[in-house]
Design a protein around this motif. Structure first.
Motif, PDB file in Angstrom:
ATOM      1  N   LEU A 323       0.850  -1.180   0.000  1.00 27.45           N
ATOM      2  CA  LEU A 323       0.000   0.000   0.000  1.00 27.45           C
ATOM      3  C   LEU A 323       0.893   1.239   0.000  1.00 27.45           C
ATOM      4  O   LEU A 323       1.892   1.290   0.705  1.00 27.45           O
ATOM      5  CB  LEU A 323      -0.898   0.007   1.233  1.00 27.45           C
ATOM      6  CG  LEU A 323      -1.879  -1.165   1.373  1.00 27.45           C
ATOM      7  CD1 LEU A 323      -2.684  -1.024   2.647  1.00 27.45           C
ATOM      8  CD2 LEU A 323      -2.807  -1.249   0.182  1.00 27.45           C
ATOM      9  N   ASN A 324       0.547   2.203  -0.807  1.00 25.09           N
ATOM     10  CA  ASN A 324       1.326   3.438  -0.774  1.00 25.09           C
ATOM     11  C   ASN A 324       0.451   4.624  -1.161  1.00 25.09           C
ATOM     12  O   ASN A 324      -0.674   4.477  -1.633  1.00 25.09           O
ATOM     13  CB  ASN A 324       2.569   3.357  -1.660  1.00 25.09           C
ATOM     14  CG  ASN A 324       2.240   3.220  -3.123  1.00 25.09           C
ATOM     15  OD1 ASN A 324       1.461   3.972  -3.672  1.00 25.09           O
ATOM     16  ND2 ASN A 324       2.857   2.239  -3.774  1.00 25.09           N
ATOM     17  N   TYR A 325       1.018   5.791  -0.975  1.00 24.52           N
ATOM     18  CA  TYR A 325       0.297   7.049  -1.151  1.00 24.52           C
ATOM     19  C   TYR A 325      -0.274   7.192  -2.556  1.00 24.52           C
ATOM     20  O   TYR A 325      -1.372   7.718  -2.740  1.00 24.52           O
ATOM     21  CB  TYR A 325       1.283   8.179  -0.850  1.00 24.52           C
ATOM     22  CG  TYR A 325       0.716   9.574  -0.774  1.00 24.52           C
ATOM     23  CD1 TYR A 325       0.398  10.136   0.448  1.00 24.52           C
ATOM     24  CD2 TYR A 325       0.555  10.347  -1.918  1.00 24.52           C
ATOM     25  CE1 TYR A 325      -0.070  11.435   0.541  1.00 24.52           C
ATOM     26  CE2 TYR A 325       0.088  11.648  -1.840  1.00 24.52           C
ATOM     27  CZ  TYR A 325      -0.231  12.188  -0.612  1.00 24.52           C
ATOM     28  OH  TYR A 325      -0.699  13.472  -0.543  1.00 24.52           O
ATOM     29  N   THR A 326       0.450   6.736  -3.567  1.00 22.50           N
ATOM     30  CA  THR A 326      -0.018   6.934  -4.949  1.00 22.50           C
ATOM     31  C   THR A 326      -1.240   6.087  -5.251  1.00 22.50           C
ATOM     32  O   THR A 326      -2.098   6.495  -6.027  1.00 22.50           O
ATOM     33  CB  THR A 326       1.079   6.580  -5.955  1.00 22.50           C
ATOM     34  OG1 THR A 326       1.398   5.191  -5.837  1.00 22.50           O
ATOM     35  CG2 THR A 326       2.316   7.397  -5.719  1.00 22.50           C
ATOM     36  N   GLY A 327      -1.318   4.906  -4.675  1.00 23.16           N
ATOM     37  CA  GLY A 327      -2.417   4.015  -5.016  1.00 23.16           C
ATOM     38  C   GLY A 327      -3.645   4.185  -4.153  1.00 23.16           C
ATOM     39  O   GLY A 327      -4.752   3.892  -4.588  1.00 23.16           O
ATOM     40  N   LEU A 358     -23.792   5.884  -9.602  1.00 27.54           N
ATOM     41  CA  LEU A 358     -23.581   4.441  -9.474  1.00 27.54           C
ATOM     42  C   LEU A 358     -22.184   4.052  -9.930  1.00 27.54           C
ATOM     43  O   LEU A 358     -21.559   3.152  -9.349  1.00 27.54           O
ATOM     44  CB  LEU A 358     -24.640   3.686 -10.293  1.00 27.54           C
ATOM     45  CG  LEU A 358     -26.081   3.814  -9.792  1.00 27.54           C
ATOM     46  CD1 LEU A 358     -27.032   3.076 -10.725  1.00 27.54           C
ATOM     47  CD2 LEU A 358     -26.211   3.290  -8.369  1.00 27.54           C
ATOM     48  N   ALA A 359     -21.661   4.706 -10.984  1.00 28.17           N
ATOM     49  CA  ALA A 359     -20.301   4.415 -11.441  1.00 28.17           C
ATOM     50  C   ALA A 359     -19.285   4.729 -10.345  1.00 28.17           C
ATOM     51  O   ALA A 359     -18.339   3.967 -10.111  1.00 28.17           O
ATOM     52  CB  ALA A 359     -19.985   5.208 -12.708  1.00 28.17           C
ATOM     53  N   ALA A 360     -19.474   5.873  -9.664  1.00 26.37           N
ATOM     54  CA  ALA A 360     -18.555   6.241  -8.582  1.00 26.37           C
ATOM     55  C   ALA A 360     -18.633   5.231  -7.441  1.00 26.37           C
ATOM     56  O   ALA A 360     -17.599   4.776  -6.918  1.00 26.37           O
ATOM     57  CB  ALA A 360     -18.876   7.646  -8.078  1.00 26.37           C
ATOM     58  N   LEU A 361     -19.845   4.856  -7.047  1.00 26.72           N
ATOM     59  CA  LEU A 361     -19.989   3.886  -5.962  1.00 26.72           C
ATOM     60  C   LEU A 361     -19.421   2.524  -6.335  1.00 26.72           C
ATOM     61  O   LEU A 361     -18.757   1.865  -5.533  1.00 26.72           O
ATOM     62  CB  LEU A 361     -21.464   3.751  -5.586  1.00 26.72           C
ATOM     63  CG  LEU A 361     -22.093   4.908  -4.805  1.00 26.72           C
ATOM     64  CD1 LEU A 361     -23.596   4.697  -4.653  1.00 26.72           C
ATOM     65  CD2 LEU A 361     -21.434   5.031  -3.426  1.00 26.72           C
ATOM     66  N   ALA A 365     -16.445   0.437  -4.583  1.00 28.03           N
ATOM     67  CA  ALA A 365     -16.683  -0.916  -4.083  1.00 28.03           C
ATOM     68  C   ALA A 365     -15.594  -1.877  -4.569  1.00 28.03           C
ATOM     69  O   ALA A 365     -15.179  -2.780  -3.836  1.00 28.03           O
ATOM     70  CB  ALA A 365     -18.062  -1.400  -4.530  1.00 28.03           C
ATOM     71  N   VAL A 366     -15.129  -1.692  -5.786  1.00 31.17           N
ATOM     72  CA  VAL A 366     -14.005  -2.492  -6.278  1.00 31.17           C
ATOM     73  C   VAL A 366     -12.742  -2.143  -5.509  1.00 31.17           C
ATOM     74  O   VAL A 366     -11.983  -3.020  -5.058  1.00 31.17           O
ATOM     75  CB  VAL A 366     -13.801  -2.258  -7.789  1.00 31.17           C
ATOM     76  CG1 VAL A 366     -12.523  -2.940  -8.277  1.00 31.17           C
ATOM     77  CG2 VAL A 366     -14.995  -2.765  -8.582  1.00 31.17           C
ATOM     78  N   PHE A 367     -12.509  -0.866  -5.340  1.00 32.14           N
ATOM     79  CA  PHE A 367     -11.300  -0.358  -4.693  1.00 32.14           C
ATOM     80  C   PHE A 367     -11.156  -0.898  -3.278  1.00 32.14           C
ATOM     81  O   PHE A 367     -10.052  -1.262  -2.844  1.00 32.14           O
ATOM     82  CB  PHE A 367     -11.373   1.170  -4.693  1.00 32.14           C
ATOM     83  CG  PHE A 367     -10.203   1.868  -4.076  1.00 32.14           C
ATOM     84  CD1 PHE A 367      -8.960   1.835  -4.675  1.00 32.14           C
ATOM     85  CD2 PHE A 367     -10.357   2.589  -2.901  1.00 32.14           C
ATOM     86  CE1 PHE A 367      -7.880   2.507  -4.109  1.00 32.14           C
ATOM     87  CE2 PHE A 367      -9.275   3.264  -2.330  1.00 32.14           C
ATOM     88  CZ  PHE A 367      -8.037   3.219  -2.939  1.00 32.14           C
ATOM     89  N   PHE A 368     -12.268  -0.963  -2.554  1.00 27.20           N
ATOM     90  CA  PHE A 368     -12.219  -1.391  -1.165  1.00 27.20           C
ATOM     91  C   PHE A 368     -12.408  -2.894  -0.984  1.00 27.20           C
ATOM     92  O   PHE A 368     -12.555  -3.369   0.147  1.00 27.20           O
ATOM     93  CB  PHE A 368     -13.254  -0.623  -0.341  1.00 27.20           C
ATOM     94  CG  PHE A 368     -12.898   0.818  -0.137  1.00 27.20           C
ATOM     95  CD1 PHE A 368     -11.733   1.172   0.524  1.00 27.20           C
ATOM     96  CD2 PHE A 368     -13.711   1.824  -0.622  1.00 27.20           C
ATOM     97  CE1 PHE A 368     -11.394   2.504   0.717  1.00 27.20           C
ATOM     98  CE2 PHE A 368     -13.373   3.159  -0.448  1.00 27.20           C
ATOM     99  CZ  PHE A 368     -12.210   3.505   0.219  1.00 27.20           C
ATOM    100  N   GLY A 369     -12.418  -3.653  -2.076  1.00 26.89           N
ATOM    101  CA  GLY A 369     -12.344  -5.105  -1.972  1.00 26.89           C
ATOM    102  C   GLY A 369     -13.647  -5.816  -1.700  1.00 26.89           C
ATOM    103  O   GLY A 369     -13.642  -6.939  -1.183  1.00 26.89           O
ATOM    104  N   THR A 370     -14.782  -5.217  -2.054  1.00 29.25           N
ATOM    105  CA  THR A 370     -16.061  -5.921  -1.934  1.00 29.25           C
ATOM    106  C   THR A 370     -16.157  -6.979  -3.042  1.00 29.25           C
ATOM    107  O   THR A 370     -15.267  -7.064  -3.907  1.00 29.25           O
ATOM    108  CB  THR A 370     -17.225  -4.930  -2.054  1.00 29.25           C
ATOM    109  OG1 THR A 370     -17.354  -4.527  -3.434  1.00 29.25           O
ATOM    110  CG2 THR A 370     -16.997  -3.699  -1.184  1.00 29.25           C
ATOM    111  N   LEU A 392      -9.731   3.686  -9.611  1.00 28.76           N
ATOM    112  CA  LEU A 392     -10.009   5.045  -9.170  1.00 28.76           C
ATOM    113  C   LEU A 392     -10.167   6.003 -10.345  1.00 28.76           C
ATOM    114  O   LEU A 392     -10.740   7.087 -10.179  1.00 28.76           O
ATOM    115  CB  LEU A 392      -8.886   5.541  -8.243  1.00 28.76           C
ATOM    116  CG  LEU A 392      -8.911   5.012  -6.814  1.00 28.76           C
ATOM    117  CD1 LEU A 392      -7.761   5.587  -6.019  1.00 28.76           C
ATOM    118  CD2 LEU A 392     -10.232   5.321  -6.129  1.00 28.76           C
ATOM    119  N   PHE A 393      -9.675   5.649 -11.513  1.00 26.09           N
ATOM    120  CA  PHE A 393      -9.895   6.485 -12.688  1.00 26.09           C
ATOM    121  C   PHE A 393     -11.389   6.671 -12.949  1.00 26.09           C
ATOM    122  O   PHE A 393     -11.849   7.768 -13.282  1.00 26.09           O
ATOM    123  CB  PHE A 393      -9.220   5.861 -13.908  1.00 26.09           C
ATOM    124  CG  PHE A 393      -9.524   6.569 -15.196  1.00 26.09           C
ATOM    125  CD1 PHE A 393      -9.047   7.847 -15.436  1.00 26.09           C
ATOM    126  CD2 PHE A 393     -10.312   5.970 -16.169  1.00 26.09           C
ATOM    127  CE1 PHE A 393      -9.335   8.510 -16.626  1.00 26.09           C
ATOM    128  CE2 PHE A 393     -10.601   6.618 -17.355  1.00 26.09           C
ATOM    129  CZ  PHE A 393     -10.110   7.896 -17.586  1.00 26.09           C
TER     130      PHE A 393
END
Length: 798
Positions: A323-327, A358-361, A365-370, A392-393
């Motif tokens: 994990l790092n600041y950029t990601g 919905l796209a943002a959510l 949801a992908v980013f946080f590992g659901t 995040l894009f």
């Protein structure tokens, strides 16, 4: 009513880009956030005077060397198909992230590959804002709203933390052009021709995952609008598919070689379990409000990665990526979040807001590992090759559109009917919010998770208190921006729309500019070639450099030696060649990271194998003792050794051993009793003029000419096999005395040629047929698209 506003307001986009990149335009400064003076052998043992960002090392090891090689070859009037200076040879143009023929960077590379890195970045930032403005206008928003949405997209956090690895920005810039073309398809207007142009430029920008996400997001947008329009919209979907394929055809001159590289790359889809372990704990959402809440890499104070195991139980050693600041940084500023909330609350176009919300959510949801991470890994082409934080894009793009709708809701004064979102939309939104909340709630319910969470909270509070002198101003600034944004949302509409927009732009731009400046400190132009190490290596006799480093893995980082004309067995690229990488891993499993970074050998026992002579190594930089002559040159704990058994790039052997099992062949190559000066390994069935056990011959091989794409060798032999330490790859063709000869795979990863008795001239040329085929497809697609557009224009003229 929508106020028209001044047309010159779009100049805000190039203005902000120039303000952001002002330091890169100073004479003697470059846009490379990592200072070369922080790395050995240039560090000199003392602190540097300027801030430096160690997380952006890719700017030095990937971007700068690739641009310099583009410049070198283009100035010679040649295309940079092959780079002989890294990995014992690498298909430079085929690695699309090198941007060798990307239309908006190649002209800069031709002029100056160093200072132009910043110029190209500023150009793309300005284009990103302007194109998002045009898309939002096409989507029906007024100029004030489109202006703010464009600024949010131009200065989004993903772009700002990835600028020195510019393929993110180069590919991401063109998403609004894709969206604009998609709307043109639905309307049957000429704007549809923006779609193939956008697809081509997105692909050529060089980041495959960003390109896939941009195309998928556009396809979802078009499909949603088509379904809302019923049968008429559905009939437009085939047009969308055809134009998207045309865009891929326009980019084929780079895309086809890249696909060929993927077929020969060691990099593969990572297991889903590794992706799950790379997801981010929900606490990272705090960075959306205060980006430096967990410290900053420039200060060396970032600590979220160190305490993350307390939140999710995944130890640092178990993560595929640290994990790092950029990601993990979600920051786009507080003002866009307030505007997004205003859009969800009272925007006019509920369907549009629902889609982007919905796209943002979904992206979060992908980013946080659901479980949506599992779906993205399975369904998004290429997503499994990268890392989850690339999603995040989508979040950044969605937030920019929502922010524009939020501004529209505060500036349009007529009464409108705002229909409630459909039941399906509300159900999906509730499901996504529940998915995002579940990790936090489940952690509270489980005793072992509560213990970790409590320990994390205590440690975080202690770190925050210790860092309060720096953190307090950032928190105060975020509160002030939040307060001003809320005042604007609820302010009376008597405030003019353009004064209101000016304040919105300031609330978005100032925090983002500060965030970007701090993360991307421009550096004085790197001065290479002056240390004793560099001088020694540059004066070598044509052999390569290797590193055996147990403690100093970044000594003379790979790819940088090529700037001095020094050839390197190591390298860094987004995809290593399969045969070469597997041979290196067989010698030292820890040497290659993620099948793309080969910084150094870590195991000193490599020196006792025949591998280094096989690779044509002349010098070895090592921080361990080696049984070879040490040169008087070194840096800190690193000594430069000369390899006494070094082999030339090309030599003749008179003995061939065949193999059926490549893994056993690699083990044979690495065994101490294998003598690369007498024998070579070839696959079973290879056409060699002698059998196993033949006597070695007295032969000589002298390089007559050694260019990047063509090599000539004079050979005198009684018959044998010309062996090289040059990497094998499709496109390398051989001739013996002007007659075609088979290019053989020797020693599992390199090129060779069978040579009859006598004096002969051997010629090897790199003829990349994938590029020729791709270029033909590009020309054909361009002709068809041009013909169709011309026909359409003539029809309109009548």
């Amino acid at each position: 009513m929508r106020p028209p506003g001044p047309r010159w307001a779009v100049l805000i986009f190039p203005f902000l880009a120039l303000v952001f990149g002002w330091e890169a335009f100073r004479p003697g400064y470059v846009f490379l956030p990592t200072a070369v003076e922080t790395l050995p052998p240039w560090d000199g043992g003392g602190p540097i005077a300027r801030p430096s960002n160690p997380l952006m090392l890719d700017g030095l090891t990937l971007t700068l060397p690739a641009r310099a090689y583009n410049h070198e070859m283009l100035r010679q009037g040649a295309l940079p198909f092959w780079n002989p200076r890294i990995f014992c040879g690498y298909p430079h143009l085929a690695m699309i992230q090198n941007n060798a023929l990307y239309p908006l960077s190649a002209p800069f590379d031709l002029v100056d590959p160093v200072t132009s890195i910043g110029y190209a970045a500023c150009l793309h930032l300005a284009l990103a804002g302007l194109l998002m403005f045009l898309f939002l206008r096409r989507a029906g928003l007024g100029r004030p709203a489109a202006l703010v949405g464009g600024v949010v997209f131009e200065l989004n956090g993903l772009f700002l933390v990835r600028l020195s690895a510019p393929s993110y920005l180069y590919s991401g810039t063109w998403l609004p052009l894709l969206l604009l073309g998609g709307r043109g398809v639905l309307e049957g207007s000429r704007a549809r021709w923006a779609l193939p142009a956008g697809v081509a430029l997105t692909v050529l920008g060089g980041h495959p995952q960003i390109a896939v996400m941009a195309l998928a997001l556009t396809a979802a947008d078009v499909a949603g609008h088509a379904l809302a329009r019923g049968g008429a919209g559905g009939r437009r979907l085939p047009v969308f598919v055809v134009l998207a394929l045309a865009g891929l055809g326009l980019a084929a001159y780079e895309l086809v070689p890249f696909l060929e590289l993927l077929a020969h790359s060691a990099r593969d889809v990572l297991p889903l379990a590794a992706y799950r372990r790379a997801s981010v704990p929900l606490a990272a959402v705090l960075q959306a409000l205060v980006p430096d809440v967990f410290g900053h890499p420039v200060d060396g104070t970032y600590w979220f990665d160190r305490l993350a195991p307390l939140l999710d139980g995944v130890a640092p050693g178990d993560r595929t990526w640290a994990l790092n600041y950029t990601g993990e940084n979600l920051f786009t500023g507080v003002a866009p979040l307030v505007l997004a909330a205003a859009a969800l609350w009272r925007a006019r176009d509920r369907r549009e807001v629902a889609f982007w919300g919905l796209a943002a959510l979904a992206s979060l949801a992908v980013f946080f590992g659901t479980p949506l991470l599992d779906l993205a890994w399975a369904l998004l082409p290429g997503f499994g090759y990268s890392r989850p934080d690339r999603i995040l894009f989508v979040y950044m793009a969605a937030l920019s559109v929502l922010a524009a709708h939020g501004v529209e809701s505060t500036t349009v004064v007529e009464a409108v009917d705002r229909p409630r979102p459909s039941l399906a939309t509300r159900a999906v939104a509730f499901l996504l919010i529940a998915l995002l909340a579940w990790p936090a709630l489940s952690g509270v319910w489980r005793p072992e998770s509560r213990s970790g969470l409590a320990q994390w909270a205590r440690s975080a509070a202690s770190l925050w208190m210790a860092d309060r002198a720096r953190l307090a101003p950032e928190v105060v600034a975020a509160v002030l921006v939040l307060s001003a944004a809320l005042v604007l949302v609820f302010a009376p509409r008597r405030i003019g729309p353009w004064p209101r927009v000016a304040v919105w732009v300031a609330l978005v731009a100032v925090p983002s500019l500060w965030f970007g400046w701090r993360f991307n400190p421009a550096q004085p132009a790197p001065r290479l070639g002056r240390t004793p190490t560099e001088v020694l290596l540059a004066q070598g006799s044509g052999g390569r450099i290797a590193r055996i480093l147990a403690r100093e893995p970044l000594f003379f980082p790979p790819n940088l030696p090529q700037l001095l004309g020094v050839d390197d067995v190591h390298g860094a690229s987004a995809a290593g060649l399969d045969g070469y990488v597997r041979l290196l891993r067989a010698a030292d499993p820890a040497a290659v990271m993620l099948d793309k970074y080969f910084f150094a050998f870590r195991d000193p026992r490599v020196a006792s194998t025949p591998l280094l002579p096989l690779l044509g190594v002349e010098f070895v930089a090592a921080d361990v003792a080696l049984p070879w002559p040490a040169t008087p040159v070194g840096s800190g704990r690193v000594t430069i050794f000369r390899v006494p058994s070094s082999r030339p790039r090309f030599y003749v052997v008179g003995q061939a051993e065949t193999y059926d099992d490549v893994a056993r062949a690699r083990a044979r190559l690495l065994s101490p009793d294998f003598d690369p000066a007498r024998s070579a390994l070839v696959p079973a069935g290879a056409a060699v003029p002698f059998a196993k056990g033949a006597l070695p011959t007295t032969s000589s091989a002298a390089i007559r000419r050694h260019g990047p794409h063509e090599i000539e060798i004079d050979v005198e032999t009684a018959g044998g096999l010309l062996v090289s330490s040059e990497t094998a790859y499709p496109g390398w063709e051989s001739e013996v005395d002007g007659r075609p000869a088979q290019t053989l795979l020797v020693n599992t990863a390199f090129r060779g040629v069978a040579v009859p008795p006598g004096h002969h001239r051997i010629r090897q040329r790199f003829v990349p047929r994938s590029f020729v085929a791709g270029l033909a497809l590009t020309v054909l697609t361009l002709a068809v698209v041009g013909w169709r557009m011309g026909r359409e224009m003539r029809g309109r003229a009548r």
